[in-house]
Write an enzyme that holds these catalytic residues in place. Structure first.
Site, PDB file in Angstrom:
ATOM      1  N   CYS A 267     -14.975   2.764 -17.299  1.00 47.35           N
ATOM      2  CA  CYS A 267     -15.942   3.726 -17.839  1.00 47.35           C
ATOM      3  C   CYS A 267     -15.545   4.300 -19.194  1.00 47.35           C
ATOM      4  O   CYS A 267     -16.243   4.095 -20.186  1.00 47.35           O
ATOM      5  CB  CYS A 267     -16.126   4.879 -16.861  1.00 47.35           C
ATOM      6  SG  CYS A 267     -17.018   4.388 -15.406  1.00 47.35           S
TER       7      CYS A 267
HETATM    8  N1  LIG Z   1     -16.289   2.756 -11.508  1.00 49.02           N
HETATM    9  C1  LIG Z   1     -16.299   3.949 -12.068  1.00 49.02           C
HETATM   10  O1  LIG Z   1     -15.241   4.596 -12.260  1.00 49.02           O
HETATM   11  C2  LIG Z   1     -17.594   4.599 -12.470  1.00 49.02           C
HETATM   12  C3  LIG Z   1     -17.611   5.975 -12.747  1.00 49.02           C
HETATM   13  C4  LIG Z   1     -18.806   6.582 -13.127  1.00 49.02           C
HETATM   14  C5  LIG Z   1     -19.937   5.798 -13.261  1.00 49.02           C
HETATM   15  N2  LIG Z   1     -19.895   4.458 -12.992  1.00 49.02           N
HETATM   16  C6  LIG Z   1     -21.121   3.708 -13.144  1.00 49.02           C
HETATM   17  O2  LIG Z   1     -21.637   3.388 -11.853  1.00 49.02           O
HETATM   18  C7  LIG Z   1     -22.286   2.118 -11.875  1.00 49.02           C
HETATM   19  C8  LIG Z   1     -21.682   1.232 -10.821  1.00 49.02           C
HETATM   20  O3  LIG Z   1     -20.309   1.089 -11.115  1.00 49.02           O
HETATM   21  P1  LIG Z   1     -19.271   0.426 -10.098  1.00 49.02           P
HETATM   22  O4  LIG Z   1     -17.943   0.617 -10.735  1.00 49.02           O
HETATM   23  O5  LIG Z   1     -19.492   0.916  -8.720  1.00 49.02           O
HETATM   24  O6  LIG Z   1     -19.717  -1.105 -10.208  1.00 49.02           O
HETATM   25  P2  LIG Z   1     -19.159  -2.359  -9.376  1.00 49.02           P
HETATM   26  O7  LIG Z   1     -19.224  -3.513 -10.295  1.00 49.02           O
HETATM   27  O8  LIG Z   1     -17.853  -2.010  -8.710  1.00 49.02           O
HETATM   28  O9  LIG Z   1     -20.233  -2.548  -8.206  1.00 49.02           O
HETATM   29  C9  LIG Z   1     -21.563  -2.843  -8.434  1.00 49.02           C
HETATM   30  C10 LIG Z   1     -22.168  -3.522  -7.197  1.00 49.02           C
HETATM   31  O10 LIG Z   1     -23.555  -3.736  -7.452  1.00 49.02           O
HETATM   32  C11 LIG Z   1     -23.911  -5.010  -6.935  1.00 49.02           C
HETATM   33  N3  LIG Z   1     -25.132  -5.449  -7.634  1.00 49.02           N
HETATM   34  C12 LIG Z   1     -25.254  -5.993  -8.867  1.00 49.02           C
HETATM   35  N4  LIG Z   1     -26.541  -6.207  -9.154  1.00 49.02           N
HETATM   36  C13 LIG Z   1     -27.252  -5.813  -8.084  1.00 49.02           C
HETATM   37  C14 LIG Z   1     -28.635  -5.786  -7.785  1.00 49.02           C
HETATM   38  N5  LIG Z   1     -29.555  -6.188  -8.671  1.00 49.02           N
HETATM   39  N6  LIG Z   1     -29.007  -5.324  -6.567  1.00 49.02           N
HETATM   40  C15 LIG Z   1     -28.091  -4.915  -5.674  1.00 49.02           C
HETATM   41  N7  LIG Z   1     -26.765  -4.903  -5.912  1.00 49.02           N
HETATM   42  C16 LIG Z   1     -26.351  -5.344  -7.101  1.00 49.02           C
HETATM   43  C17 LIG Z   1     -22.696  -5.856  -7.189  1.00 49.02           C
HETATM   44  O11 LIG Z   1     -22.687  -7.004  -6.356  1.00 49.02           O
HETATM   45  C18 LIG Z   1     -21.553  -4.878  -6.896  1.00 49.02           C
HETATM   46  O12 LIG Z   1     -21.177  -4.929  -5.533  1.00 49.02           O
HETATM   47  C19 LIG Z   1     -22.156   1.624 -13.324  1.00 49.02           C
HETATM   48  O13 LIG Z   1     -23.285   2.011 -14.066  1.00 49.02           O
HETATM   49  C20 LIG Z   1     -20.951   2.374 -13.832  1.00 49.02           C
HETATM   50  O14 LIG Z   1     -20.978   2.528 -15.227  1.00 49.02           O
HETATM   51  C21 LIG Z   1     -18.759   3.838 -12.579  1.00 49.02           C
END
Ligand SMILES: NC(=O)c1ccc[n+]([C@@H]2O[C@H](COP(=O)([O-])OP(=O)(O)OC[C@H]3O[C@@H](n4cnc5c(N)ncnc54)[C@H](O)[C@@H]3O)[C@@H](O)[C@H]2O)c1
Length: 442
Positions: A267
């Site tokens: 992030c």
């Molecule tokens: N990881 C962090 O520290 C963090 C912190 C704050 C915000 N975010 C934000 O949260 C969001 C998710 O981040 P994350 O780290 O959990 O991502 P991640 O990559 O760990 O997980 C995302 C999941 O979404 C699934 N996915 C992808 N496309 C899809 C679809 N069309 N339908 C259903 N499932 C789908 C993937 O298979 C995966 O399991 C992002 O926008 C990220 O910027 C992440």
């Protein structure tokens, strides 16, 4: 409530488990069948401290499917799918739009009030310009009637996701209308254990607040790293004393004010880039965000210079810590990996690496430029100069006995000032943020 969580990744999987632990019936949805299969079998889809225990304890309230349309059976759908950065650094909405359209198609076949909550990080303006039209078109409903739209991001640190979800500093809710916001507030009020303030606002204000929080926090980190760099050149200085006092000023606060090395992870590194793109797209500039980013990108070079200055011809280097922070195995934008890669480019002949959980993941990234070790002790044994890049607790107690019979004491570059002073006997300790022989002008 019945809640669908779409995207069972680093945030979605813990959120699903936390919601279930507070009595909600949760449908976990992901396009990746493996993530769904794991959830259905009571196995945490991702590694996160405490997650497996929550999944096990709440298995009867957790179900899973790959069918996004099934979200319509629930009262609320929370979307936590990736929003990867494009080549300019802006967050992209393709995965979100795909998910929203499929959820919307499910809603088209059903009656009853439903709230769609976007929790992924998005460019400010996305909800109104792209997401609202997409859900309205796919569902055949109007936002404000039987459909609510919220933007409600999580403020979490990987490794502490569950605690951060249960005890947030605040809950941020951007809402299309009061009914949507009331529904989401009721859901999260039942989850939080610390009675946090709820900040409810327009969708765009919430989108901007999310990215503003991260750009502000990273600005503090880059500021502290600038102070550390100055202290390394200023006789008698110690960044810990300076930031320790600075942080006591309540206008500033001490959190994230630690002079060390670069911030990393999925992030922080991309938020300032996106903020600067937003400013440019709006016809202005965000020089603070650009400077925060540029300072951060300079940190791995700063550290590599410190390491190279300690190296004799043919000396080997060890890097302790390859995850981007402790208590997580995530290696995206990891300063330890960036350092190993820079040292390899500089021709260092042997780079030994170890991390309590991320050695294998880092080896996939680094390939054969680094030698993976089974323990911190092995890194010590094999290396002339060792860098503590990630402040895992175990690195505060390096096994001195592994180097007791060495003719030349190994140099340990302690980026986070973890080591006790009495280890100066066993190692030549170089503490970042204090005057470095190689940097102080004579
Ligand atoms: N990881 C962090 O520290 C963090 C912190 C704050 C915000 N975010 C934000 O949260 C969001 C998710 O981040 P994350 O780290 O959990 O991502 P991640 O990559 O760990 O997980 C995302 C999941 O979404 C699934 N996915 C992808 N496309 C899809 C679809 N069309 N339908 C259903 N499932 C789908 C993937 O298979 C995966 O399991 C992002 O926008 C990220 O910027 C992440």
């Amino acid at each position: 409530m019945r809640v669908a969580v779409v995207g069972l990744g680093k945030l979605g999987a813990p959120l699903a488990a936390v919601l279930a632990s507070k009595g909600n019936d949760v449908l976990g949805i992901d396009v990746n069948p493996e993530a769904v299969r794991r959830l259905q079998e009571g196995v945490a889809p991702v590694q996160e401290p405490g997650l497996q225990e929550l999944v096990t304890a709440n298995a009867k309230r957790l179900s899973g499917t790959t069918q996004l349309e099934a979200a319509a059976e629930c009262d609320v759908t929370i979307l936590l799918v990736p929003t990867p950065s494009d080549e300019r650094g802006a967050f992209t909405n393709a995965f979100l739009l795909d998910a929203i359209e499929r959820v919307g198609r499910g809603l088209a076949d059903r009656d009853g009030y439903h709230v769609v909550v976007v929790a992924s990080t998005v460019m400010p303006g996305s909800s109104e310009s792209e997401l609202r039209p997409a859900i309205e078109q796919a569902s055949g409903r109007q936002v404000g009637d039987s459909l609510g739209l919220c933007y409600s991001p999580e403020f979490i640190a990987l490794g502490n996701v569950i605690r951060d979800m249960l005890e947030p500093d605040m809950v941020l809710i951007g809402e299309s209308d009061a009914r949507a916001g009331d529904t989401l507030e009721a859901l999260y009020a039942g989850v939080c254990e610390n009675d946090p303030p709820f900040r409810r606002m327009s969708l765009v204000d919430a989108e901007l607040t999310k990215i503003a929080v991260n750009t502000y926090v990273t600005m503090k980190i880059s500021y502290a790293n600038t102070l550390a760099d100055l202290c390394e050149r200023l006789p008698g200085a110690d960044v810990e004393s300076v930031t320790g006092a600075l942080g006591l000023d309540t206008r500033i606060g001490g959190k994230y004010l630690r002079g060390a090395i670069a911030y990393g992870g999925p992030c922080f590194p991309r938020d300032n880039k996106a903020f600067a793109v937003l400013a440019r797209d709006l016809g202005t500039e965000a020089p603070l965000a650009e400077a925060t980013d540029a300072i951060n990108e300079a940190q791995s070079h700063r550290l590599a210079r410190v390491v190279l200055a300690q190296l004799g011809a043919n000396d080997s280097v060890g890097v302790l810590g390859l995850s981007y922070k402790p208590d997580t195995g995530v290696v995206e934008e990891s300063p330890g990996i960036a350092l190993a890669a820079l040292l390899a480019e500089s021709g260092v002949r042997e780079i030994n690496v170890y991390d309590p959980v991320a050695t294998d993941a880092a080896t996939l990234v680094l390939g054969d430029v680094a030698h993976p070790c089974a323990s911190a002790g092995e890194v010590l044994e094999r290396s002339d100069v060792v860098v503590i890049a990630t402040p895992w607790r175990e690195f505060a107690h390096l096994p001195v006995e592994r180097v007791a019979d060495r003719d030349r004491k190994p140099v340990v570059i302690d980026c986070w000032r973890l080591l006790a002073d009495d280890l100066d006997e066993a190692f030549t300790v170089v503490r970042l943020g204090t005057p470095l022989e190689t940097h102080v002008a004579r």
